[in-house]
Design a protein around this motif. Structure first.
Motif, mmCIF file in Angstrom:
data_model
loop_
_atom_site.group_PDB
_atom_site.id
_atom_site.type_symbol
_atom_site.label_atom_id
_atom_site.label_comp_id
_atom_site.label_asym_id
_atom_site.label_seq_id
_atom_site.Cartn_x
_atom_site.Cartn_y
_atom_site.Cartn_z
ATOM 1 N N TYR A 160 -6.782 7.193 -4.930
ATOM 2 C CA TYR A 160 -6.419 6.224 -3.738
ATOM 3 C C TYR A 160 -7.191 5.094 -3.755
ATOM 4 O O TYR A 160 -6.632 3.686 -3.923
ATOM 5 C CB TYR A 160 -6.393 6.722 -2.443
ATOM 6 C CG TYR A 160 -6.081 5.821 -1.145
ATOM 7 C CD1 TYR A 160 -4.579 5.573 -1.080
ATOM 8 C CD2 TYR A 160 -6.878 5.463 -0.317
ATOM 9 C CE1 TYR A 160 -4.232 4.674 0.080
ATOM 10 C CE2 TYR A 160 -6.738 4.416 0.659
ATOM 11 C CZ TYR A 160 -5.175 4.073 0.805
ATOM 12 O OH TYR A 160 -5.131 3.317 2.030
ATOM 13 N N TYR A 209 -8.413 0.952 4.686
ATOM 14 C CA TYR A 209 -7.300 0.364 4.716
ATOM 15 C C TYR A 209 -7.300 -1.088 5.284
ATOM 16 O O TYR A 209 -6.563 -2.067 4.691
ATOM 17 C CB TYR A 209 -6.197 1.410 5.311
ATOM 18 C CG TYR A 209 -4.714 0.853 5.536
ATOM 19 C CD1 TYR A 209 -3.837 0.777 4.779
ATOM 20 C CD2 TYR A 209 -4.498 0.104 6.905
ATOM 21 C CE1 TYR A 209 -2.440 0.597 4.821
ATOM 22 C CE2 TYR A 209 -3.282 -0.408 6.980
ATOM 23 C CZ TYR A 209 -2.231 -0.222 6.085
ATOM 24 O OH TYR A 209 -0.974 -0.782 6.241
ATOM 25 N N MET A 231 -6.331 1.255 -5.204
ATOM 26 C CA MET A 231 -6.503 0.283 -4.396
ATOM 27 C C MET A 231 -7.226 -1.004 -4.841
ATOM 28 O O MET A 231 -6.769 -2.411 -4.847
ATOM 29 C CB MET A 231 -7.075 0.509 -2.995
ATOM 30 C CG MET A 231 -7.173 -0.618 -1.808
ATOM 31 S SD MET A 231 -5.579 -0.966 -1.136
ATOM 32 C CE MET A 231 -5.788 0.658 0.222
ATOM 33 N N GLU A 288 0.836 -1.149 -0.219
ATOM 34 C CA GLU A 288 0.084 0.052 0.183
ATOM 35 C C GLU A 288 0.816 1.144 0.110
ATOM 36 O O GLU A 288 0.442 2.234 -0.831
ATOM 37 C CB GLU A 288 -0.986 -0.136 1.119
ATOM 38 C CG GLU A 288 -1.831 1.098 1.157
ATOM 39 C CD GLU A 288 -1.690 2.225 2.084
ATOM 40 O OE1 GLU A 288 -2.103 3.281 2.116
ATOM 41 O OE2 GLU A 288 -0.463 2.387 2.756
ATOM 42 N N SER A 291 -9.171 -3.652 3.225
ATOM 43 C CA SER A 291 -8.264 -4.033 2.127
ATOM 44 C C SER A 291 -6.981 -5.031 2.323
ATOM 45 O O SER A 291 -6.893 -6.014 1.676
ATOM 46 C CB SER A 291 -7.585 -2.751 1.409
ATOM 47 O OG SER A 291 -8.666 -1.884 0.988
ATOM 48 N N GLN A 335 1.118 4.088 -3.052
ATOM 49 C CA GLN A 335 0.823 5.512 -2.743
ATOM 50 C C GLN A 335 1.967 6.144 -3.616
ATOM 51 O O GLN A 335 2.091 7.254 -4.179
ATOM 52 C CB GLN A 335 0.653 5.759 -1.554
ATOM 53 C CG GLN A 335 -0.493 5.643 -1.006
ATOM 54 C CD GLN A 335 -0.911 6.486 0.350
ATOM 55 O OE1 GLN A 335 -0.745 7.612 0.271
ATOM 56 N NE2 GLN A 335 -1.302 5.737 1.488
ATOM 57 N N SER A 337 -9.641 7.028 6.382
ATOM 58 C CA SER A 337 -9.198 5.773 5.289
ATOM 59 C C SER A 337 -8.761 4.624 6.087
ATOM 60 O O SER A 337 -8.762 3.541 5.652
ATOM 61 C CB SER A 337 -8.439 6.151 4.234
ATOM 62 O OG SER A 337 -7.148 6.126 4.810
ATOM 63 N N ARG A 338 -8.880 4.877 7.361
ATOM 64 C CA ARG A 338 -8.415 3.589 8.328
ATOM 65 C C ARG A 338 -9.095 2.288 7.981
ATOM 66 O O ARG A 338 -8.447 1.303 7.915
ATOM 67 C CB ARG A 338 -8.235 4.203 9.788
ATOM 68 C CG ARG A 338 -7.512 2.924 10.814
ATOM 69 C CD ARG A 338 -6.144 2.765 10.311
ATOM 70 N NE ARG A 338 -5.423 1.858 11.355
ATOM 71 C CZ ARG A 338 -4.450 1.171 10.969
ATOM 72 N NH1 ARG A 338 -3.671 1.561 9.965
ATOM 73 N NH2 ARG A 338 -3.948 0.260 11.773
ATOM 74 N N THR A 344 -14.953 -4.024 1.445
ATOM 75 C CA THR A 344 -14.059 -3.291 1.193
ATOM 76 C C THR A 344 -14.722 -2.082 0.149
ATOM 77 O O THR A 344 -14.325 -0.842 0.100
ATOM 78 C CB THR A 344 -13.007 -3.771 0.466
ATOM 79 O OG1 THR A 344 -12.216 -4.640 1.465
ATOM 80 C CG2 THR A 344 -11.768 -2.830 -0.001
#
Length: 349
Positions: free
Chosen positions: A324, A244, A328, A221, A247, A225, A240-241, A304
């Motif tokens: 992002y 994340y 992902m 990840e 995912s 980025q 976005s925790r 997700t």
């Protein structure tokens, strides 16, 4: 996650088709100023020809796959120069392209190539470290971790392979000084946690949280980025925790599903896979456990997707977050497609 947690999901026998989606974000409106990943750097792959691939995410490959693959070649050459008697398999090769070309298909070629060299080196390192006793492995991990930030490497019989990592931090910073600390931090964190768990897990819920870290999702990840020059704000990172974490569960369990074919016959005290845990926890036969795992992966992919839409709404279609989320989805789809077709997990292909 509580040991008493029970995951409930419906297992569909018919695989849904998402091949028509141009990006991960389903029917999500963006303004003309909100640029997502460029469509000119990747080639869409048709997943229907590989029915064993279960992902619901889109899959693409970088148009500069041959140049990116050279990063893996460079990693093997460096290892061969240091340890000429070892046998080095190609970890990231696949019939549709290099693993990193498929996971980061919209990224800057030169950054993907360096990321390929670094992570291929980590995979080769993993091959070597498997034969080192646990206490010795932890010592080597520490030396490799320190070499990433430029500390001198003392070459001896246990840690001379750490010298392979000593220039990576500087090379990352030369390309992007702002994003370098996060990438290097993810590599150090992975090495800190790789062999930290020695107790078998009782439930798939507990194991999934461990596997999310152990599979190297944090590295993937952070490179995702970095290769796209995405810099999320502190607020965006916080918002976005949950996305994340979800995912990461997808990537970890997907890896287990396809790697089980080869791992099931290999000995080793640091081999981890969801299948035997599901077998023990739910008293299932091996075949039933793999079907259960397939359903669990689809469940986490659905979670997700749901979290992605919530994240986009909460951030007001932030250009950073749109890019992002799209990236992902491509990475998770690429990980599944490559894993389902690569020689590494599918001997004989």
């Amino acid at each position: 996650m509580s040991k008493t947690t029970t995951l409930r999901f419906r297992l569909s026998l018919k695989k849904p088709s998402f091949n028509g989606l141009p990006s991960f974000t389903p029917r999500h409106k963006t303004s003309s100023s909100q640029s997502s990943t460029s469509s000119t750097s990747s080639i869409k792959l048709e997943t229907s020809s590989e029915p064993q691939c279960i992902t619901t995410f889109p899959v693409c490959v970088h148009k500069d796959d041959s140049q990116i693959s050279q990063g893996a070649v460079d990693a093997r050459k460096n290892f061969q120069h240091l340890l000429p008697d070892a046998d080095y398999r190609s970890h990231s090769a696949g019939p549709y392209g290099n693993f990193f070309s498929i996971c980061w298909p919209e990224s800057k070629m030169e950054r993907v190539r360096l990321g390929t060299e670094i992570i291929e080196t980590l995979w080769l390192y993993d091959d070597v470290i498997e034969d080192v006793p646990h206490s010795g492995a932890l010592e080597v991990h520490a030396r490799v971790r320190d070499s990433l930030v430029g500390e001198p490497v003392k070459v001896n019989s246990k840690s001379h392979i750490a010298s392979l990592f000593k220039d990576f931090g500087e090379r990352i910073a030369r390309m992007d000084k702002e994003g370098a600390p996060r990438v290097i931090g993810s590599l150090k964190s992975y090495l800190d946690n790789y062999d930290s768990q020695r107790t078998p897990f009782d439930t798939i819920e507990e194991y999934t949280e461990f596997r999310r870290v152990n599979v190297g999702f944090g590295i993937m990840e952070s490179f995702m980025q970095w290769t796209l020059d995405i810099h999320l704000t502190e607020t965006e990172v916080e918002l976005s925790r949950d996305y994340y974490l979800s995912s990461g569960r997808v990537m970890g369990l997907t890896n287990d599903l396809y790697s089980w074919t080869v791992e099931r016959t290999e000995p080793g005290d640091r081999q981890w896979n969801a299948v035997p845990i599901i077998m023990r926890q739910h008293k299932m036969a091996e075949g039933d456990a793999t079907v259960f795992l397939r359903g669990l992966i689809v469940y986490h992919e659905q979670q997700t997707r749901k979290l992605a839409l919530e994240l986009l709404k909460r951030t007001g279609d932030s250009p950073n977050v749109v890019r992002y989320v799209n990236a992902m989805g491509l990475m998770l789809g690429g990980n599944c497609f490559w894993s389902s077709t690569c020689p590494r997990y599918n001997p004989g292909r």
